[in-house]
Design a protein around this motif. Structure first.
Motif, PDB file in Angstrom:
ATOM      1  N   GLU A  95      63.790-108.866  -6.765  1.00 44.77           N
ATOM      2  CA  GLU A  95      63.807-107.833  -5.732  1.00 44.77           C
ATOM      3  C   GLU A  95      62.610-106.887  -5.878  1.00 44.77           C
ATOM      4  N   LEU A  96      62.267-106.579  -7.127  1.00 41.52           N
ATOM      5  CA  LEU A  96      61.126-105.692  -7.346  1.00 41.52           C
ATOM      6  C   LEU A  96      59.825-106.329  -6.880  1.00 41.52           C
ATOM      7  N   VAL A  97      59.534-107.548  -7.361  1.00 40.29           N
ATOM      8  CA  VAL A  97      58.241-108.153  -7.033  1.00 40.29           C
ATOM      9  C   VAL A  97      58.138-108.487  -5.553  1.00 40.29           C
ATOM     10  N   GLY A  98      59.244-108.891  -4.955  1.00 40.06           N
ATOM     11  CA  GLY A  98      59.231-109.145  -3.520  1.00 40.06           C
ATOM     12  C   GLY A  98      59.040-107.855  -2.740  1.00 40.06           C
ATOM     13  N   GLY A  99      59.692-106.789  -3.195  1.00 44.61           N
ATOM     14  CA  GLY A  99      59.553-105.499  -2.534  1.00 44.61           C
ATOM     15  C   GLY A  99      58.147-104.945  -2.630  1.00 44.61           C
ATOM     16  N   VAL A 100      57.494-105.164  -3.757  1.00 43.48           N
ATOM     17  CA  VAL A 100      56.115-104.701  -3.914  1.00 43.48           C
ATOM     18  C   VAL A 100      55.197-105.405  -2.916  1.00 43.48           C
ATOM     19  N   GLU A 101      55.405-106.696  -2.717  1.00 39.07           N
ATOM     20  CA  GLU A 101      54.598-107.410  -1.725  1.00 39.07           C
ATOM     21  C   GLU A 101      54.777-106.804  -0.335  1.00 39.07           C
ATOM     22  N   ARG A 102      55.993-106.460   0.009  1.00 40.29           N
ATOM     23  CA  ARG A 102      56.234-105.866   1.331  1.00 40.29           C
ATOM     24  C   ARG A 102      55.622-104.477   1.437  1.00 40.29           C
ATOM     25  N   ILE A 103      55.640-103.724   0.363  1.00 34.84           N
ATOM     26  CA  ILE A 103      55.004-102.401   0.366  1.00 34.84           C
ATOM     27  C   ILE A 103      53.501-102.543   0.586  1.00 34.84           C
ATOM     28  N   ALA A 104      52.890-103.533  -0.057  1.00 37.39           N
ATOM     29  CA  ALA A 104      51.452-103.757   0.128  1.00 37.39           C
ATOM     30  C   ALA A 104      51.133-104.046   1.589  1.00 37.39           C
ATOM     31  N   GLU A 105      51.959-104.882   2.220  1.00 38.70           N
ATOM     32  CA  GLU A 105      51.740-105.199   3.626  1.00 38.70           C
ATOM     33  C   GLU A 105      51.945-103.968   4.512  1.00 38.70           C
ATOM     34  N   GLN A 106      53.004-103.231   4.244  1.00 39.03           N
ATOM     35  CA  GLN A 106      53.333-102.066   5.056  1.00 39.03           C
ATOM     36  C   GLN A 106      52.225-101.012   5.008  1.00 39.03           C
ATOM     37  N   HIS A 107      51.627-100.817   3.833  1.00 40.43           N
ATOM     38  CA  HIS A 107      50.621 -99.774   3.668  1.00 40.43           C
ATOM     39  C   HIS A 107      49.189-100.322   3.728  1.00 40.43           C
ATOM     40  N   ARG A 108      49.070-101.595   4.058  1.00 44.74           N
ATOM     41  CA  ARG A 108      47.744-102.226   4.193  1.00 44.74           C
ATOM     42  C   ARG A 108      46.870-101.903   2.972  1.00 44.74           C
ATOM     43  N   THR A 109      47.453-102.167   1.814  1.00 45.79           N
ATOM     44  CA  THR A 109      46.819-101.842   0.536  1.00 45.79           C
ATOM     45  C   THR A 109      46.947-103.027  -0.406  1.00 45.79           C
ATOM     46  N   THR A 110      45.900-103.291  -1.167  1.00 49.73           N
ATOM     47  CA  THR A 110      45.940-104.379  -2.145  1.00 49.73           C
ATOM     48  C   THR A 110      46.762-103.959  -3.361  1.00 49.73           C
ATOM     49  N   ILE A 111      47.815-104.724  -3.634  1.00 49.51           N
ATOM     50  CA  ILE A 111      48.622-104.490  -4.829  1.00 49.51           C
ATOM     51  C   ILE A 111      48.765-105.809  -5.572  1.00 49.51           C
ATOM     52  N   ALA A 112      48.313-105.827  -6.805  1.00 49.16           N
ATOM     53  CA  ALA A 112      48.472-107.003  -7.664  1.00 49.16           C
ATOM     54  C   ALA A 112      49.576-106.711  -8.671  1.00 49.16           C
ATOM     55  N   THR A 113      50.518-107.627  -8.821  1.00 52.57           N
ATOM     56  CA  THR A 113      51.623-107.412  -9.757  1.00 52.57           C
ATOM     57  C   THR A 113      51.444-108.286 -10.991  1.00 52.57           C
ATOM     58  N   VAL A 114      51.489-107.635 -12.141  1.00 38.48           N
ATOM     59  CA  VAL A 114      51.349-108.312 -13.428  1.00 38.48           C
ATOM     60  C   VAL A 114      52.213-107.560 -14.428  1.00 38.48           C
ATOM     61  N   GLY A 115      52.684-108.239 -15.457  1.00 35.89           N
ATOM     62  CA  GLY A 115      53.408-107.473 -16.455  1.00 35.89           C
ATOM     63  C   GLY A 115      54.346-108.267 -17.329  1.00 35.89           C
ATOM     64  N   HIS A 116      55.065-107.506 -18.130  1.00 41.18           N
ATOM     65  CA  HIS A 116      55.976-108.063 -19.131  1.00 41.18           C
ATOM     66  C   HIS A 116      57.308-108.378 -18.462  1.00 41.18           C
ATOM     67  N   ALA A 117      57.311-109.436 -17.680  1.00 34.55           N
ATOM     68  CA  ALA A 117      58.481-109.756 -16.860  1.00 34.55           C
ATOM     69  C   ALA A 117      59.726-109.975 -17.708  1.00 34.55           C
ATOM     70  N   GLY A 118      59.567-110.429 -18.936  1.00 34.39           N
ATOM     71  CA  GLY A 118      60.710-110.740 -19.775  1.00 34.39           C
ATOM     72  C   GLY A 118      61.590-109.549 -20.093  1.00 34.39           C
ATOM     73  N   ASP A 119      61.051-108.332 -20.028  1.00 36.31           N
ATOM     74  CA  ASP A 119      61.903-107.160 -20.227  1.00 36.31           C
ATOM     75  C   ASP A 119      61.930-106.285 -18.983  1.00 36.31           C
ATOM     76  N   GLY A 120      61.539-106.843 -17.842  1.00 36.83           N
ATOM     77  CA  GLY A 120      61.649-106.139 -16.573  1.00 36.83           C
ATOM     78  C   GLY A 120      60.599-105.084 -16.330  1.00 36.83           C
TER      79      GLY A 120
END
Length: 455
Positions: free
Chosen positions: A347-372
């Protein structure tokens, strides 16, 4: 008054510790949060020992001058950014390392680099697990100040899990020696944990005693690609529900493309997301990795490969570590550090993609997914006023999304100045009030790292 303070500092500090040359001071005024504007300090103090720190804080309290402590300046939230007229207190020179092999611990100065501690421990067949992506150039003092995590924290925990004791100088110059060299110690309040993660707002940590572990077995490394980032997020949740890999990192398509442009390693730039997993269970790694591979395939992975070659595995993990520098080369970047419960990663990573589209801003998601703990990186042109507004709105929207999912606005980078406006929304008025009472009790004049955490 400024000249009087400088004269008093010069009288109690060793030669060369007090610096007023603006060219030298300028190099210490900021951390890596390039959206935060630093002020000009009254002076820079390069402490050589704990006594230097005590002298600085005594005089600062007497004259009510703010003090901003800093380590290597690798922070990403503006926590070490100089405020106007402050004394900038560098702990970089506190680099003593003592390894006690039989006790499996180390006593280290706040300026010791994380990577140097790892190498010193390795000479004794031991390992210091906390491993921020910046481990080669971040300091232990900074790690303690933010309670830093890293790539291995999904299995091995974060900085506070390894702190047995620390020396802390309070705002009035009082030195506290907290904890010790024993693994278990429940005598009194666990005050050392109060200071770990306090970002220099309650006291200045000058030395720490930290736990070490036996060196791990060689890593097996898996690379898996997915058509979209939400599938990768679901795979992460399923993996962590059944296993505890030593590392589990996520990079979305935007991140992979930036990393490959920065330093090519053959990652799939067309995949929606890439997962990197590492296991260090020795002979059992074969079964563990096979189970993780099966989970990825069950969640629709388009490609899965496993290597037992340490050099090849490290090459892939290094690609993950280079995500931040890859974006620093592309313009101004606002770095998020949100965390959510494991089942809500998709839900978080999908939501971030939608926020990027909504605000016409480049957002790259990276991180320690194993602990959220994910790091959406918001990149924009600082000369474009509209782009700045959109980026700031996107930043706020990502924080709101994380909090709505039961998460946090920072998992390891700290609040600093970048996230200070959002802290109250997470803590609530009652917790914020108690937090302020603690701050007022330990720093009644408010001289320690003002403007950080609380705004």
């Amino acid at each position: 008054m400024a000249d009087d303070v400088l004269d008093q500092l010069a009288a109690v500090l060793p030669p060369g510790a007090l610096v007023v040359d603006r060219d030298v001071v300028d190099a210490y005024r900021r951390d890596r949060a390039d959206t935060v504007r630093p002020g000009w300090p009254l002076a820079l103090v390069r402490a050589t020992c704990t006594d230097d720190v005590q002298q600085v804080l005594r005089l600062a309290s007497e004259h009510r001058i703010p003090v901003v402590p800093r380590g290597a300046g690798s922070g990403l939230s503006g926590g070490a950014t100089a405020t106007e007229g402050c004394l900038l207190l560098s702990l970089d020179a506190l680099r003593d390392i003592e390894i006690d092999g039989p006790a499996m611990l180390a006593v280290v100065g706040a300026g010791v680099l994380n990577g140097d501690l790892k190498r010193a421990a390795r000479e004794h067949g031991l390992w210091y697990p906390p491993d921020p992506s910046s481990f080669e150039f971040c300091s232990i003092g900074g790690n303690l100040a933010t309670n830093a995590g890293g790539l291995c924290c999904v299995k091995y925990g974060v900085t506070t899990d390894y702190v047995l004791g620390c020396d802390v100088v309070l705002a009035d110059g009082t030195l506290l020696r907290l904890g010790g060299r024993t693994i278990k110690d429940v005598a009194g309040y666990d005050l050392k944990r109060l200071f770990v993660g306090s970002e220099g707002t309650l006291g200045v940590i000058t030395r720490a005693t930290v736990r070490l572990r036996p060196a791990p077995a060689p890593f097996s490394t898996m690379v898996a690609t997915f058509a979209d980032v939400e599938s990768a997020g679901r795979a992460v949740s399923a993996i962590v529900a059944a296993w505890r890999p030593a590392g589990l990192e996520l990079m979305d398509r935007t991140t992979v493309r930036a990393v490959e442009a920065f330093k090519p390693r053959g990652l799939d730039v067309d995949a929606g997301a890439t997962l990197l997993a590492q296991c260090d269970a020795g002979a059992a790694s074969v079964d563990e990795m096979a189970a993780i591979e099966a989970i990825c395939q069950g969640e629709g992975a388009t490609y899965v490969a496993v290597t037992d070659d340490p050099d090849e595995g490290e090459m892939f993990m290094q690609a993950r570590r280079e995500a931040f520098p890859a974006f620093f080369d592309r313009g101004t970047t606002l770095i998020e550090d949100v965390g959510v419960p494991i089942p809500r990663i998709a839900e978080l990573v999908g939501g971030v993609e939608r926020i990027a589209e909504q605000h016409r801003t480049t957002i790259a998601t990276v991180g320690h997914a194993g602990d959220g703990n994910l790091h959406p990186l918001i990149t924009f042109d600082p000369k474009d006023a509209d782009a700045v507004v959109r980026a700031e709105a996107a930043f706020a929207a990502v924080v709101e999304l994380a909090l709505s999912l039961g998460g946090t606005l920072t998992g390891e980078h700290g609040v600093g100045t970048v996230k200070a406006p959002f802290l109250a929304a997470q803590l609530g008025p009652e917790v914020l009030e108690v937090t302020r009472r603690i701050k007022d009790a330990l720093d009644p004049l408010g001289i320690l790292n003002p403007g950080k955490m609380f705004g």
